[in-house]
Design a protein around this motif. Sequence first.
Motif, PDB file in Angstrom:
ATOM      1  N   GLU A  39      18.067   9.299  -2.978  1.00  0.00           N
ATOM      2  CA  GLU A  39      16.779   9.998  -3.051  1.00  0.00           C
ATOM      3  C   GLU A  39      16.933  11.441  -2.588  1.00  0.00           C
ATOM      4  OE1 GLU A  39      13.739   8.943  -4.158  1.00  0.00           O
ATOM      5  OE2 GLU A  39      14.919   7.275  -4.947  1.00  0.00           O
ATOM      6  N   SER A  43      16.150  15.060  -4.369  1.00  0.00           N
ATOM      7  CA  SER A  43      15.232  16.080  -3.822  1.00  0.00           C
ATOM      8  C   SER A  43      15.990  17.345  -3.393  1.00  0.00           C
ATOM      9  CB  SER A  43      14.455  15.502  -2.652  1.00  0.00           C
ATOM     10  OG  SER A  43      15.331  15.276  -1.555  1.00  0.00           O
ATOM     11  N   THR A  48      12.291  14.071   2.258  1.00  0.00           N
ATOM     12  CA  THR A  48      11.110  13.632   1.523  1.00  0.00           C
ATOM     13  C   THR A  48       9.971  13.286   2.478  1.00  0.00           C
ATOM     14  OG1 THR A  48      12.187  11.469   1.480  1.00  0.00           O
ATOM     15  CG2 THR A  48      12.265  12.752  -0.555  1.00  0.00           C
TER      16      THR A  48
END
Length: 288
Positions: A39, A43, A48
Amino acid sequence: MNWFMNIVRPKIQKTTPKEIANNMWVKCPNCNQMLFSKELKKSLYVCTSCGHHLRLYVDKRLKMLFDDENYTLIDLPVLADDPIKFKDSQKYTDRLKANRKSSENQDALKIATGQIGGVDCVVAVMDFSFMGGSMGTVVGEGIVKAADLALKKKIPFITVASSGGARMQEGILSLMQMARTVAAVNMLKEKGIPFISVLADPTTGGVSASFAMLGDINIAETGSLIGFAGQRVIEQTIRETLPENFQRAEYLKEHGMVDIVVDRPNLKEELAKILKILTNKNKAIVQD
Ligand SMILES: [Zn+2]
């Protein structure tokens, strides 16, 4: 417990190689949230959970900036190691050797050419993981080489700074790089060739006090530490308490030291937009 340790555990380790298991999660240094590395990659290494911009490895930075992750690396200048035969707790040559092995880079800089938003440019990215991105003779000479290439090709020059400053192991020679890099980017200015400086976390010491603050446009990444001396040193010298966000990108923008503060996912787009305007390739604007 023996059956578990002897039979089950080796099987688990076999199916989950150690390095992958260890690298699956990354802890955000700001909010301590455990982040799934896949993830995080998506990003562009921005947390996040809290939006903190983690430091980016030089190769990831280059891939992020160029169109289709496509670029050509330019060799760093080859210079003699350890010009002043420096030794502290460790020999400088040993320190270089260890950093070269762990980073697979020759020094704290990578130079590349390619296109950003369809505009040809030369990009020099500092590597903070290599001795704190410190600027010695190779880095200084590398910036000069990159600026020369931009000058020769008449294409924009972009630097991405991430550095603790001058490299103390090279003494006065590292300080001389401040003047040399300033002279190099000034040559671009004289010829009207765009120079854009991106300030990533951290941009401090002799790098902030030389080429990094001299872009025609200075762009800082959100939350980056940018300054010359450390906050504590300044507080002790002037005997005053400084604001909490002093030397952060946003504070510097408010006080006119940087032009734009941008979130990393928008950096490439922002650069592309500026490059098109500066090179007159933005037809819409020209026609308007
Ligand atoms: Zn976070």
